[in-house]
Scaffold this active site. Structure first.
Site, PDB file in Angstrom:
ATOM      1  N   ASN A  61     -11.674 -12.726 -40.473  1.00 13.93           N
ATOM      2  CA  ASN A  61     -11.680 -11.274 -40.275  1.00 13.93           C
ATOM      3  C   ASN A  61     -10.844 -10.953 -39.031  1.00 13.93           C
ATOM      4  O   ASN A  61     -11.296 -11.144 -37.910  1.00 13.93           O
ATOM      5  CB  ASN A  61     -13.120 -10.781 -40.107  1.00 13.93           C
ATOM      6  CG  ASN A  61     -13.183  -9.283 -39.844  1.00 13.93           C
ATOM      7  OD1 ASN A  61     -12.167  -8.573 -39.955  1.00 13.93           O
ATOM      8  ND2 ASN A  61     -14.365  -8.791 -39.497  1.00 13.93           N
ATOM      9  N   TRP A  62      -9.645 -10.463 -39.279  1.00 17.08           N
ATOM     10  CA  TRP A  62      -8.732 -10.183 -38.156  1.00 17.08           C
ATOM     11  C   TRP A  62      -9.102  -8.931 -37.385  1.00 17.08           C
ATOM     12  O   TRP A  62      -8.533  -8.649 -36.344  1.00 17.08           O
ATOM     13  CB  TRP A  62      -7.290 -10.052 -38.682  1.00 17.08           C
ATOM     14  CG  TRP A  62      -6.648 -11.336 -39.106  1.00 17.08           C
ATOM     15  CD1 TRP A  62      -7.220 -12.570 -39.145  1.00 17.08           C
ATOM     16  CD2 TRP A  62      -5.290 -11.506 -39.550  1.00 17.08           C
ATOM     17  NE1 TRP A  62      -6.313 -13.504 -39.590  1.00 17.08           N
ATOM     18  CE2 TRP A  62      -5.115 -12.864 -39.848  1.00 17.08           C
ATOM     19  CE3 TRP A  62      -4.221 -10.637 -39.740  1.00 17.08           C
ATOM     20  CZ2 TRP A  62      -3.903 -13.387 -40.305  1.00 17.08           C
ATOM     21  CZ3 TRP A  62      -3.017 -11.143 -40.196  1.00 17.08           C
ATOM     22  CH2 TRP A  62      -2.857 -12.506 -40.474  1.00 17.08           C
ATOM     23  N   LYS A  63     -10.017  -8.137 -37.951  1.00 21.55           N
ATOM     24  CA  LYS A  63     -10.399  -6.859 -37.319  1.00 21.55           C
ATOM     25  C   LYS A  63      -9.136  -6.036 -37.041  1.00 21.55           C
ATOM     26  O   LYS A  63      -8.228  -6.049 -37.869  1.00 21.55           O
ATOM     27  CB  LYS A  63     -11.256  -7.116 -36.078  1.00 21.55           C
ATOM     28  CG  LYS A  63     -12.433  -8.048 -36.407  1.00 21.55           C
ATOM     29  CD  LYS A  63     -13.490  -8.146 -35.354  1.00 21.55           C
ATOM     30  CE  LYS A  63     -14.611  -9.056 -35.830  1.00 21.55           C
ATOM     31  NZ  LYS A  63     -15.728  -9.162 -34.898  1.00 21.55           N
TER      32      LYS A  63
ATOM     33  N   HIS B 167     -19.790  -4.177 -42.446  1.00 17.39           N
ATOM     34  CA  HIS B 167     -19.654  -4.931 -41.191  1.00 17.39           C
ATOM     35  C   HIS B 167     -20.352  -4.170 -40.057  1.00 17.39           C
ATOM     36  O   HIS B 167     -20.312  -2.940 -40.010  1.00 17.39           O
ATOM     37  CB  HIS B 167     -18.173  -5.148 -40.850  1.00 17.39           C
ATOM     38  CG  HIS B 167     -17.999  -6.163 -39.766  1.00 17.39           C
ATOM     39  ND1 HIS B 167     -18.188  -5.867 -38.430  1.00 17.39           N
ATOM     40  CD2 HIS B 167     -17.691  -7.480 -39.818  1.00 17.39           C
ATOM     41  CE1 HIS B 167     -17.990  -6.963 -37.715  1.00 17.39           C
ATOM     42  NE2 HIS B 167     -17.696  -7.955 -38.534  1.00 17.39           N
TER      43      HIS B 167
ATOM     44  N   GLU C 262     -24.505 -12.013 -40.080  1.00 18.96           N
ATOM     45  CA  GLU C 262     -23.839 -11.871 -38.792  1.00 18.96           C
ATOM     46  C   GLU C 262     -24.776 -11.166 -37.814  1.00 18.96           C
ATOM     47  O   GLU C 262     -24.764  -9.926 -37.727  1.00 18.96           O
ATOM     48  CB  GLU C 262     -22.556 -11.040 -38.935  1.00 18.96           C
ATOM     49  CG  GLU C 262     -21.516 -11.649 -39.839  1.00 18.96           C
ATOM     50  CD  GLU C 262     -20.092 -11.209 -39.462  1.00 18.96           C
ATOM     51  OE1 GLU C 262     -19.280 -12.090 -39.150  1.00 18.96           O
ATOM     52  OE2 GLU C 262     -19.814 -10.007 -39.460  1.00 18.96           O
TER      53      GLU C 262
ATOM     54  N   SER D 199     -19.109 -15.684 -33.542  1.00 15.90           N
ATOM     55  CA  SER D 199     -18.575 -16.635 -32.561  1.00 15.90           C
ATOM     56  C   SER D 199     -18.399 -18.048 -33.115  1.00 15.90           C
ATOM     57  O   SER D 199     -18.615 -19.030 -32.397  1.00 15.90           O
ATOM     58  CB  SER D 199     -19.445 -16.668 -31.307  1.00 15.90           C
ATOM     59  OG  SER D 199     -19.560 -15.372 -30.764  1.00 15.90           O
TER      60      SER D 199
ATOM     61  N   GLY E 149     -14.136 -14.286 -36.617  1.00 16.95           N
ATOM     62  CA  GLY E 149     -13.333 -13.149 -36.188  1.00 16.95           C
ATOM     63  C   GLY E 149     -12.266 -13.635 -35.217  1.00 16.95           C
ATOM     64  O   GLY E 149     -11.145 -13.976 -35.615  1.00 16.95           O
ATOM     65  N   GLY E 150     -12.640 -13.716 -33.945  1.00 13.61           N
ATOM     66  CA  GLY E 150     -11.685 -14.121 -32.899  1.00 13.61           C
ATOM     67  C   GLY E 150     -10.943 -15.411 -33.232  1.00 13.61           C
ATOM     68  O   GLY E 150      -9.722 -15.512 -33.035  1.00 13.61           O
TER      69      GLY E 150
HETATM   70  P1  13P Z   1     -16.320 -13.353 -33.870  1.00 10.00           P
HETATM   71  O1  13P Z   1     -16.078 -14.630 -34.609  1.00 10.00           O
HETATM   72  O2  13P Z   1     -15.154 -12.902 -33.047  1.00 10.00           O
HETATM   73  O3  13P Z   1     -17.613 -13.366 -33.118  1.00 10.00           O
HETATM   74  O4  13P Z   1     -16.488 -12.205 -35.001  1.00 10.00           O
HETATM   75  C1  13P Z   1     -17.389 -12.398 -36.018  1.00 10.00           C
HETATM   76  C2  13P Z   1     -17.257 -11.275 -36.974  1.00 10.00           C
HETATM   77  O5  13P Z   1     -17.629 -10.150 -36.698  1.00 10.00           O
HETATM   78  C3  13P Z   1     -16.595 -11.554 -38.251  1.00 10.00           C
HETATM   79  O6  13P Z   1     -16.755 -10.515 -39.165  1.00 10.00           O
END
Ligand code: 13P
Length: 234
Positions: A14-16, A94, A152, A197, A216-217
């Site tokens: 998830n690149w956000k 989300h 999550e 994370s 995400g990150g």
């Molecule tokens: P992180 O891996 O950056 O904590 O993000 C998780 C997330 O929200 C994926 O949808």
């Protein structure tokens, strides 16, 4: 049963709202594509909407979707429009969208519309810090079926952020949460993945207790993401 156990692990990046340009998006996508060649896991990339039509060669997911097919809904994107671009998956509910005011009612409408259009839905659920997990999951999963569930816990997201120091859930807690989700849905075979994370260092232990991960990150660093996919290639 055989079908369930033979299923590959699923890794969804998830690149956000990243990266800042199409050029960087293309570079990141290409690096991931090269890095995971031959991997046995199922990999999905969820870039911002605007890059979806440009990125080719890996399964794509959208980060959100609207519930109507077309019409006077300024700024929204429909399930049909996503399907037309070849998008296969969509994240719905989300926590970062729920935080912006998205209610469970709206999430349910989006989920239904996406399923009707033939998209694979990854429904994101999880409690905020201090909330009763079971109560929240029961509320967020009411009436749900036919989706992949991403657990999550909101307090575990983005802890890579130096200003957050909260410990992550142990794999045991993630396992209990996945079991609870299956119990609530009354479906032993529902695919449950974990996000919060995740990184190259912790991917393996989480993958022992769930069907996949939603980084995400870590999905913004090709090397790190490729390592996660390698851990999931079992
Ligand atoms: P992180 O891996 O950056 O904590 O993000 C998780 C997330 O929200 C994926 O949808």
């Amino acid at each position: 049963m055989y079908y369930y156990w033979s299923m590959k692990k699923l890794v969804v990046g998830n690149w956000k709202m990243n990266p800042a340009s199409l050029k960087e998006a293309q570079e990141l996508f290409d690096a991931i594509k090269d890095g995971i060649k031959g991997a046995k896991a199922e990999v999905v990339i969820c870039p911002p909407f605007i890059y979806l039509s440009q990125l080719k060669g890996l399964p794509l997911g959208a980060q959100d979707v609207f519930y109507e097919e077309r019409g006077t809904f300024t700024g929204e994107i429909s399930p049909t429009q996503l399907k037309d671009l070849g998008v296969e998956y969509v994240l719905v509910g989300h926590s970062e969208r729920r935080k912006l005011g998205e209610t469970s009612e709206l999430v349910a409408k989006k989920m239904q519309a996406a399923l009707t259009a033939g998209l694979k839905v990854i429904l994101c659920v999880g409690e905020n810090e201090g909330e009763n997990k079971e109560e929240v999951l029961r509320q967020q999963l009411a009436g749900v079926s036919g989706v992949i569930v991403a657990y999550e816990p909101v307090w575990a997201i983005s802890t890579g952020d130096p200003y957050k120091t909260k410990a992550l859930p142990t794999p045991q807690i993630v396992k209990e949460s996945a079991d609870l989700i299956k119990k609530i849905l009354g479906d032993e075979n529902v695919r449950v993945i974990y996000g919060g994370s995740t990184n190259a260092a912790n991917a393996k232990e989480y993958l022992e207790v769930v069907d996949g991960l939603l980084p995400g990150g870590a999905s913004l660093k090709a090397d790190e993401f490729v390592k996660i996919v390698e851990s999931a290639s079992v």
